[in-house]
Write an enzyme that holds these catalytic residues in place. Structure first.
Site, PDB file in Angstrom:
ATOM      1  N   GLU A  34     -11.166  -1.959  -3.275  1.00 31.45           N
ATOM      2  CA  GLU A  34     -11.832  -1.854  -1.978  1.00 31.45           C
ATOM      3  C   GLU A  34     -13.284  -1.397  -2.145  1.00 31.45           C
ATOM      4  O   GLU A  34     -14.205  -1.939  -1.523  1.00 31.45           O
ATOM      5  CB  GLU A  34     -11.077  -0.874  -1.067  1.00 31.45           C
ATOM      6  CG  GLU A  34      -9.688  -1.332  -0.679  1.00 31.45           C
ATOM      7  CD  GLU A  34      -8.631  -0.822  -1.642  1.00 31.45           C
ATOM      8  OE1 GLU A  34      -9.008  -0.455  -2.787  1.00 31.45           O
ATOM      9  OE2 GLU A  34      -7.450  -0.801  -1.268  1.00 31.45           O
ATOM     10  N   ASP A  78       5.720   1.194   0.496  1.00 28.87           N
ATOM     11  CA  ASP A  78       4.264   1.267   0.639  1.00 28.87           C
ATOM     12  C   ASP A  78       3.742  -0.064   1.157  1.00 28.87           C
ATOM     13  O   ASP A  78       4.182  -1.129   0.710  1.00 28.87           O
ATOM     14  CB  ASP A  78       3.611   1.576  -0.708  1.00 28.87           C
ATOM     15  CG  ASP A  78       3.428   3.069  -0.912  1.00 28.87           C
ATOM     16  OD1 ASP A  78       3.306   3.783   0.096  1.00 28.87           O
ATOM     17  OD2 ASP A  78       3.425   3.513  -2.068  1.00 28.87           O
ATOM     18  N   ASP A  96       2.813  11.161  -4.748  1.00 28.36           N
ATOM     19  CA  ASP A  96       4.122  10.611  -4.371  1.00 28.36           C
ATOM     20  C   ASP A  96       5.274  11.384  -5.008  1.00 28.36           C
ATOM     21  O   ASP A  96       6.434  11.204  -4.614  1.00 28.36           O
ATOM     22  CB  ASP A  96       4.240   9.139  -4.793  1.00 28.36           C
ATOM     23  CG  ASP A  96       3.327   8.229  -3.996  1.00 28.36           C
ATOM     24  OD1 ASP A  96       3.159   8.493  -2.795  1.00 28.36           O
ATOM     25  OD2 ASP A  96       2.786   7.274  -4.568  1.00 28.36           O
ATOM     26  N   ASP A 126       3.681   5.618  -7.002  1.00 29.84           N
ATOM     27  CA  ASP A 126       2.998   5.537  -8.294  1.00 29.84           C
ATOM     28  C   ASP A 126       2.026   6.685  -8.543  1.00 29.84           C
ATOM     29  O   ASP A 126       1.555   6.857  -9.664  1.00 29.84           O
ATOM     30  CB  ASP A 126       2.250   4.204  -8.428  1.00 29.84           C
ATOM     31  CG  ASP A 126       1.195   4.016  -7.342  1.00 29.84           C
ATOM     32  OD1 ASP A 126       1.061   4.919  -6.488  1.00 29.84           O
ATOM     33  OD2 ASP A 126       0.515   2.979  -7.346  1.00 29.84           O
ATOM     34  N   SER A 134      -8.255  15.081   1.578  1.00 27.03           N
ATOM     35  CA  SER A 134      -9.492  14.818   2.336  1.00 27.03           C
ATOM     36  C   SER A 134      -9.498  13.428   2.954  1.00 27.03           C
ATOM     37  O   SER A 134     -10.058  13.206   4.016  1.00 27.03           O
ATOM     38  CB  SER A 134     -10.705  14.969   1.428  1.00 27.03           C
ATOM     39  OG  SER A 134     -10.751  13.917   0.462  1.00 27.03           O
ATOM     40  N   ARG A 135      -8.879  12.461   2.249  1.00 26.56           N
ATOM     41  CA  ARG A 135      -8.779  11.069   2.667  1.00 26.56           C
ATOM     42  C   ARG A 135     -10.155  10.447   2.922  1.00 26.56           C
ATOM     43  O   ARG A 135     -10.338   9.642   3.828  1.00 26.56           O
ATOM     44  CB  ARG A 135      -7.878  10.934   3.897  1.00 26.56           C
ATOM     45  CG  ARG A 135      -6.468  11.443   3.643  1.00 26.56           C
ATOM     46  CD  ARG A 135      -5.530  11.239   4.784  1.00 26.56           C
ATOM     47  NE  ARG A 135      -5.352   9.827   5.041  1.00 26.56           N
ATOM     48  CZ  ARG A 135      -5.231   9.311   6.277  1.00 26.56           C
ATOM     49  NH1 ARG A 135      -5.286  10.091   7.321  1.00 26.56           N
ATOM     50  NH2 ARG A 135      -5.055   8.029   6.441  1.00 26.56           N
ATOM     51  N   MET A 136     -11.130  10.853   2.107  1.00 26.71           N
ATOM     52  CA  MET A 136     -12.452  10.231   2.149  1.00 26.71           C
ATOM     53  C   MET A 136     -13.134  10.441   0.806  1.00 26.71           C
ATOM     54  O   MET A 136     -12.723  11.292   0.010  1.00 26.71           O
ATOM     55  CB  MET A 136     -13.301  10.797   3.299  1.00 26.71           C
ATOM     56  CG  MET A 136     -13.561  12.276   3.249  1.00 26.71           C
ATOM     57  SD  MET A 136     -14.498  12.837   4.707  1.00 26.71           S
ATOM     58  CE  MET A 136     -14.631  14.590   4.330  1.00 26.71           C
ATOM     59  N   SER A 137     -14.148   9.631   0.548  1.00 28.35           N
ATOM     60  CA  SER A 137     -14.936   9.753  -0.674  1.00 28.35           C
ATOM     61  C   SER A 137     -16.390   9.500  -0.313  1.00 28.35           C
ATOM     62  O   SER A 137     -16.705   9.122   0.822  1.00 28.35           O
ATOM     63  CB  SER A 137     -14.462   8.753  -1.731  1.00 28.35           C
ATOM     64  OG  SER A 137     -14.640   7.423  -1.266  1.00 28.35           O
ATOM     65  N   LYS A 140     -17.340   8.012   3.328  1.00 23.99           N
ATOM     66  CA  LYS A 140     -16.586   6.934   3.974  1.00 23.99           C
ATOM     67  C   LYS A 140     -15.112   7.306   3.875  1.00 23.99           C
ATOM     68  O   LYS A 140     -14.670   7.916   2.891  1.00 23.99           O
ATOM     69  CB  LYS A 140     -16.854   5.577   3.302  1.00 23.99           C
ATOM     70  CG  LYS A 140     -16.230   5.412   1.931  1.00 23.99           C
ATOM     71  CD  LYS A 140     -16.465   4.010   1.390  1.00 23.99           C
ATOM     72  CE  LYS A 140     -15.591   3.704   0.185  1.00 23.99           C
ATOM     73  NZ  LYS A 140     -15.820   4.594  -0.975  1.00 23.99           N
TER      74      LYS A 140
END
EC number: 7.2.2.6
Length: 569
Positions: free
Chosen positions: A235, A194, A409, A405, A268-271, A282
């Site tokens: 982030e 990673d 995964d 983790d 979705s890879r966004m929030s 974003k």
């Protein structure tokens, strides 16, 4: 409790190993090892022959046969000693922990409340179901589950790691769950790593707001902060802080705004957040693009260019959108770990391919991969993509190792040949892996591979030495031992051994002594240097192959000279 480092030959362990070595002379113990049982049987037979010669029941040299039987017994004893010493070293740490438990006391609570009355009881009296209160400075009295609270715990006596770790309610840990996992790591030739936390420091921070054409930076910062209010990742918090620093936008509470937080998912890879009639998100470039297009919008060309510029600098671009309108880009900057490029170069010398796994776009991934020195990368990685990549390498006949983790995964960890799950990760990840890193340090995977390689090298080196050693011994003693019967063999007696009796006795003594000399090597392991497979093979053949051939000739000849001087053969 501090961890006591065991010396290679601890006096207490030596005494215990000698005692155990004598106990292992029993037939029942020897039967477990067929090779040593044959030597043990030969020792018994030689002893009986010696006694028969001493009593005059049969003719022969009682001295010679007695010395042979003595050294055969030494061979068995030395082999037992080596085995007992290895067992003793592995048990020593566990015994030290048991000793702590015998002397430690625990505060056993009478009720399942931290303020309940407590009784001081010996740790050995604790039973399953007891609830114990542990305060600062206490020894953890036994194994158990943390049901309330948290603490920084020194686990060096168990894990060997000196740095304290955080243990809290809901946590758990294990160690190696697959018995051959470390050995398998020695054969690994592909490492999936990673990016975040392994290759980079893992503390990506928002560094800049880059608005789309027609959008002012404050509007972008306000929307980015709203989308990150309930985002507890480093982030997300850094975006909130950057907006506050740049434009004095105070942090707001999601509940007081009557808003709904939309969490990040691997799919979705966004929030984001839904507030009143506003839908702010974003996320990664491709995810936001799909979101915009599905809502009838258009992804602006200037934002595409900004994304590319951010990515080329090695930063991670996050795109912010409200409804179908793209507001701009947030740049997240991470730092590549110092010295990681050199470590990857060592792995490359060993013939191991390194692959960086990241959710970043291809441009960002390529920039970081070049800076870190990895061989390849998988950008915009999804759980399905990781699994497919592992299967692809395995179909090519490669052995794959990876770290992970998260629950997402777990499928890839289960598929990998060596899978190291982080202790801070989810239960699903820990169950899927065959090792769990108690310190949750993904870089440890590289150390695991080094240990596995050293184990294989040690085993291979000892095997090479043993085979070469046996060949040399037989080549040395057979001509001398049978020269009287077959005079032609004198031509092969290059060592000029004194007599057949001397040749046999010298070989038996050498065989016993070499066991003692090999014990430190077997316990400590062969020193390992990152080399290619061919270079490693050449090195081992020169050191342990040639050494295994030369050492018996020298050793047997020296013993033969001493026996001749002492008139024992």
């Amino acid at each position: 409790m501090s961890r006591k480092q065991l010396a290679l030959f601890e006096p207490v362990l030596l005494v215990q190993a000698l005692t155990d070595a004598v106990k292992k002379l029993s037939p029942r113990a020897q039967w477990r090892n067929p090779v040593m049982f044959v030597v043990w049987a030969g020792s018994v037979l030689a002893t009986l022959l010696t006694l028969a010669m001493v009593t005059g029941q049969i003719a022969g040299s009682a001295l010679f046969t007695g010395v042979i039987s003595l050294w055969l017994w030494f061979t068995v004893l030395f082999a037992n000693f080596a085995e007992a010493l290895a067992e003793g070293r592995s048990k020593a740490q566990a015994n030290s922990l048991k000793g702590v438990k015998k002397t430690a006391f625990a505060r056993r609570l009478r009720a399942p409340r931290h303020d309940a009355q407590a009784d001081n009881v010996p740790a050995a009296e604790l039973r399953k179901g007891d609830i114990v209160l542990v305060k600062a400075g206490d020894i953890i009295p036994c194994d158990g589950e943390v049901i309330e609270g948290g603490a920084s715990v020194d686990e060096s006596a168990i894990t060997g790691e000196s740095a304290p770790v955080i243990r809290e309610s809901g946590g758990d840990f294990a160690s190696v769950t697959g018995g051959r996992a470390v050995e398998a790591a020695g054969d690994v030739d592909v490492l999936l790593l990673d990016k975040t936390g392994t290759i980079t420091l893992g503390n990506r921070q928002a560094s800049d707001f880059i608005p789309a054409r027609g959008v002012d930076e404050r509007t972008l910062a306000d929307a980015a902060q709203l989308a990150s209010l309930a985002d507890e990742t480093p982030e997300g918090r850094s975006i909130v802080i950057l907006a506050k620093q740049r434009f004095n936008l105070r942090e707001r509470d999601v509940q007081s705004l009557h808003a709904t937080f939309v969490p990040f998912t691997a799919q979705s890879r966004m929030s984001g957040i839904n507030i009143d009639n506003r839908m702010i998100r974003k996320g990664s470039v491709d995810a936001i693009r799909r979101h915009v297009e599905s809502n009838g919008g258009h992804f602006p060309a200037d934002v595409e260019q900004n994304v590319e510029n951010v990515a080329r600098l090695g930063a991670t671009p996050l795109v912010v959108v409200e409804g179908a309108r793209v507001l701009g880009v947030i740049a997240l900057k991470d730092i590549v770990k110092g010295g990681i490029k050199e470590r990857f170069a060592q792995l490359r010398k060993m013939g191991i391919k390194t692959v960086m796994i990241t959710g970043d776009n291809r441009l960002t991934a390529a920039a970081i991969a070049a800076e870190a020195g990895v061989d390849d990368f998988l950008a915009e990685a999804t759980p399905e993509a990781k699994l497919a990549l592992i299967r692809q390498y395995q179909a090519e006949g490669r052995l794959v190792a990876m770290t992970g983790d998260g629950t997402n995964d777990a499928p890839a960890l289960a598929q990998a040949d060596v899978a190291v799950a982080m202790n801070s990760g989810t239960q699903a990840a820990k169950e899927a892996g065959n090792m769990v890193d108690l310190d949750s340090n993904p870089t440890k995977l590289i150390e695991v591979v080094h240990i596995g390689k050293q184990m294989l090298m040690t085993r291979g080196s000892l095997t090479t030495f043993s085979i070469a050693n046996d060949v040399a011994k037989y080549f040395a003693i057979i001509p001398a031992a049978f020269a009287a019967t077959y005079p032609q063999l004198n031509a092969l007696n290059v060592m000029g051994l004194h007599s057949p009796n001397s040749a046999i006795l010298s070989a038996v003594i050498f065989n016993a002594l070499i066991i003692i000399f090999l014990i430190p090597l077997a316990l400590k392991g062969v020193s390992y240097k990152p080399l290619s497979a061919s270079a490693m093979l050449r090195r081992n053949l020169w050191i342990y192959g040639l050494g295994g051939l030369v050492v018996p000739f020298i050793g047997i000849k020296v013993i033969d000279v001493l026996l001749t001087l002492l008139d024992l053969a």
